[in-house]
Structures are given as C-alpha cells and as structure tokens.
Design an enzyme around this catalytic site. Structure first.
Site, PDB file in Angstrom:
ATOM      1  CG  ASN A 209      -0.287  -0.031   2.533  1.00  0.00           C
ATOM      2  OD1 ASN A 209       0.815   0.530   2.705  1.00  0.00           O
ATOM      3  ND2 ASN A 209      -0.909  -0.671   3.517  1.00  0.00           N
ATOM      4  CE  LYS A 210      -2.451   6.440  -0.463  1.00  0.00           C
ATOM      5  NZ  LYS A 210      -3.220   7.699  -0.602  1.00  0.00           N
ATOM      6  CG  LEU A 211       2.589   3.621   6.003  1.00  0.00           C
ATOM      7  CD1 LEU A 211       3.292   4.980   6.067  1.00  0.00           C
ATOM      8  CD2 LEU A 211       1.700   3.411   7.227  1.00  0.00           C
ATOM      9  CD  GLU A 212       1.990  -2.650   3.440  1.00  0.00           C
ATOM     10  OE1 GLU A 212       1.493  -3.329   4.357  1.00  0.00           O
ATOM     11  OE2 GLU A 212       1.714  -2.838   2.226  1.00  0.00           O
ATOM     12  CG  ASP A 278      -5.239 -10.692   4.764  1.00  0.00           C
ATOM     13  OD1 ASP A 278      -4.042 -10.461   4.537  1.00  0.00           O
ATOM     14  OD2 ASP A 278      -5.741 -10.642   5.899  1.00  0.00           O
TER      15      ASP A 278
END
Length: 492
Positions: A209-212, A278
């Site tokens: 995701n964006k944060l990851e 998931d």
C-alpha cells in the site's frame, strides 16, 4: 470496466478452475468481542462494552487462505503457531474452511499470534495483541523449509507470500519459496512488510500500500507521482514482473516495465478495512492462476475488496457474492456511461492521451431497433471509443412532432448505455448536434446512409481538423416510424 467480463464471470462461477494455492506466511488468530455501548464507566472515562458474543477467525496468512477457500480454490498453508489453545483453535478453523494445514509447524517457544478486537456496534474500540515477533529459532525454519518442500511436491498452481513482519518470513525462507516456485513456472505474489524488500527479489509481483511503499523507498506517501516512480525503480531492482500499489479508496496502480495503469476502486460504504489486503492478494492470485489478464484480475481484486470493507470484521470473500458484485457493477457501468459535457470531455482527454480514436454519432433512438444497433456496431469499428449524442425529449418533439418520443430520454439513454459498442451517451437539447460536435472534436463522424456528406451537420468542422465523415448504409425496413405505425395498426 472488465476487458472480458464473460471470461471473468465464467472464471468465478467455475471456482477459478479449482486451482491449488500455496500460502506461506505469518499465521494469526483474529478474535472479536462484540457488544453494545450505552454508558461511560464510573471508574474511568472509558466506554462500557456490554458483551454480546465472541467470534474467532483466521488472520494474516490464514485470512488469505480463507479467502482462497471462499473463492473455491484448494489452499494449503505453511506457517507457525504456538503449542497453545489458540494455536489448536486456529488449526481447527482453517480445517473447517478446507485449508490443508500439513505444513503448519507448532512450537512451544512462542505463543500463537492473537489479535483481540473489541467491537461496539460496528465500531472497533480497542485491539489487544498477543505476539512474539522476534526471529524464530533455527529449528523452526528448518521444519518450515521441509514443509515447503513437501508442499511443492503437491504441485500448486500459484504461491502467495503473506508477510506481517512477525518473524516467520526470513530472507532464506522467502528466497527458497520464490526460487522453487519460479523454477516450476509458478507465479509468486507477495504482500510485503518492512523497510527492506530484497528478500522478495525474483517474485512475480508485490502489492504494497502507499505507506508500505513509502517506508520501503523513502518517498513520501502523499507524493503519488514520486511514489509511482519509486515503485518503478523498486520493480526493476527486485526483478519483478510487475508491482501493484494499492491506494484504498483511490483504487490500485499497476506498474509494469513499460507502462503504468490506474485501476479505479469500486465505490462502497466502508465499515472495516480489516483483512482487505488479504482479500486483494487472494483474489488477484486466483484470477491470475486461472488465466485472466492482469488488468481484469486487478479489477476483480478491487471488486472483492469493495465487498469485504462493507462488512465488520475480517470476513473472507465468497464466490457467490463476487458474482453478484460483478453483475451489479455492469449495471452501474451502464449508468456511468451517461454523462454531462464536463465529465465527457475529461474522458475524451484520457482516451486521446492513450492514442485512441473517438467516433461520434447522434440521433433520437426512439424505440431502439435492429437498424440502430447495426449502425452503432459499425460506427464503433471506425475507431476505439463511440460517443452517442442523444436528442432530449423537447428536441425530439420539435423534430418528430408532439406525439414523440414514445420512450422518455432517461430510458433511451439507459438502453443505449447497455450496448457494448457504446462508450458514452450525452443528451443535447438543440435541434442539431453542431455545438456538441465542436466541443467533442471527434476523429470520426458517423451518420446513416440516408444522408449525403454535405447534409451531415458538423462534417466540415470534423474534416477541417483532419477527421473523416463516414456514412453507413441503413438496414432495409427498419425504422422507429414504421414500428410505431405497425403498433397503431394492430391496436386499431
């Protein structure tokens, strides 16, 4: 919009061909304590949860496998649980879902990861985590490696690495999984965590995701263009086939070697995002393993995510509700084709930036018949996108008389939007579509063969910009007027 909707529907209905899926990752037990809140505790300024029920489900990699089972694949799983009551319960839950647990290793050196969520109504109030995320003993990794070798002997069709940074997915275990899968020609999809993604090198794709992705690349999560460029560099460095940046309500961005494609989200009311990632990776893996194209697979994963976030708790997707959602989306897509001029012009800019040719035609289309459908299908062949200008009820009355139209404009627009050949429908109230044609600036202008080119409104404007005008022969004996006259005769 799906490129091949029927193939997608067939794939879901057929249980994705009953493919075998192997999931490797961090196993968790998700526990939910449900109740209602009606007062604040007199002991401290905290809400009092009046207990209603308690439920347990598989979390982490177990959630991924549960989603695969819900889509009617045959999942098996490799991971670690503690030699405790929670571990035993998690194994039983997975078995009930039809998940093979032969590769699950039990150890008394660490507890089963358990996340307990307190839910008041539909609102998560508190989460309690019981876990040990330190590096696992070497003996556990050896047992997991042996289990991995046994799992590959069962010939899975797709492999998922579900990393929650809880210590199971060491670089050694990840690289063995990827190498063994790629040597067998199997796709490997990774849901990543942490700042160092080198342990995923050689996988088919990763889905941060964006944060990851921001953590892994050092690029700000809110600078989306820079983040996508960082994703490009990461894809190259890790030798991935593609990278999928998940962006929540903004959809997903597919990053391949030579292109970037945005897949819009499917609009839903969001109650709980728990387990959405998931569901995304499970659906994506299922679709790719069954032979669907990347974009259709991502669109389907988006659709599945839209379903699960509308529920409270980590509830796995089921094939029946996914089928219903794809059918509903088709209805919504039909309605979305009907647009005002501002929205249409934005769509046209996007189409033309992709190098697509825009075709325009117009008419009343009152009582749609075979002649109309034939003209529209042939018009679509002249380019890539077909726009239909549709006369409003008032303009039809001026052109055809006070008894027309038979079908009101909203219904005519919706019927047209259901035709596969049409990409956009726009209503216009003038007697001619000249101003609309000037705004749209089509590459091709189409009219029926009962016109000559010098009679076609907008012909000179289109040709002056290098476009062309095409006249398509009419189907003999087909017209709305004849149909109306026949109805009147029969009812007389």
């Amino acid at each position: 919009m799906f490129a091949d909707r029927q193939a997608v529907l067939n794939c879901i209905a057929g249980g994705f061909g009953g493919r075998k899926a192997l999931v490797v990752g961090d196993l968790m037990l998700d526990r939910h304590v449900w109740g209602d809140v009606h007062r604040i505790s007199p002991e401290a300024p905290v809400p009092v949860l009046k207990f209603s029920k308690q439920t347990e489900s598989g979390g982490g990699a177990a959630s991924v496998a549960s989603n695969l089972a819900g889509l009617k694949l045959m999942p098996s799983i490799i991971g670690l649980v503690g030699a405790d009551a929670e571990g035993a319960l998690l194994l039983e839950i997975m078995k009930k879902f039809g998940i093979r647990v032969d590769g699950v290793v039990s150890t008394d050196g660490r507890p089963t990861i358990t996340k307990t969520r307190l839910i008041g109504g539909h609102q998560q109030m508190l989460r309690i985590d019981r876990e040990e995320a330190s590096a696992m003993p070497g003996s556990c990794e050896e047992r997991l490696t042996a289990a991995l070798e046994g799992a590959f002997a069962e010939r899975p069709d797709v492999v998922i690495i579900s990393d929650y940074a809880k210590g199971v997915l060491t670089e050694g275990l990840c690289q063995k999984t990827i190498a063994w899968a790629r040597a067998r020609g199997l796709p490997v999809l990774v849901d990543p965590k942490g700042a160092d993604y080198t342990k995923y090198r050689g996988a088919t794709c990763i889905t941060p995701n964006k944060l990851e992705l921001s953590v892994a690349t050092g690029v700000g999560a809110h600078t989306i263009d820079d983040l996508i460029e960082a994703g490009r560099r990461l894809r190259d460095r890790l030798h991935l086939d593609f990278l999928v940046l998940t962006r929540g309500e903004q959809g997903m961005t597919l990053i391949e070697k030579d292109r970037v494609v945005h897949i819009p989200a499917v609009a839903q009311d969001v109650f709980d995002v728990t387990g959405a990632g998931d569901t995304v990776i499970a659906t994506l893996a299922a679709a790719l393993s069954a032979g669907l194209g990347i974009e259709d697979s991502l669109h389907l994963a988006n659709t599945a995510a839209g379903i699960v976030v509308s529920k409270t708790g980590a509830v796995p997707i089921h094939s029946e509700e996914l089928l219903d959602a794809v059918d509903l989306e088709q209805i919504l897509e039909h309605r979305s084709k009907i647009s005002d001029l501002d929205v249409l012009l934005k769509r046209i800019r996007t189409w033309k930036e992709r190098g697509e040719r825009v075709v325009f035609t117009n008419g009343c289309f009152d009582l749609l018949h075979a002649g109309h459908v034939t003209l529209l299908e042939r018009a679509k062949r002249e380019g890539d996108r077909l726009i239909v200008g549709l006369n409003t009820d008032d303009s039809v009355r001026r052109l055809k008389g006070e008894e027309r139209p038979i079908v009101r404009q909203e219904d005519r627009a919706l019927v047209l939007s259901a035709l596969e050949s049409i990409d956009a429908v726009i209503l216009f109230g003038e007697d001619t579509p000249l101003e609309l044609i000037k705004a749209v600036q089509p590459d091709v202008l189409v009219k029926g063969g009962d016109y000559s080119i010098d009679e076609v409104v907008g012909a000179s404007e289109v040709e002056s910009r290098g476009g062309k005008v095409v006249l398509i022969p009419l189907v003999d004996g087909r017209s709305s007027t004849r149909t109306i006259d026949r109805i009147r005769t029969l009812s007389a």
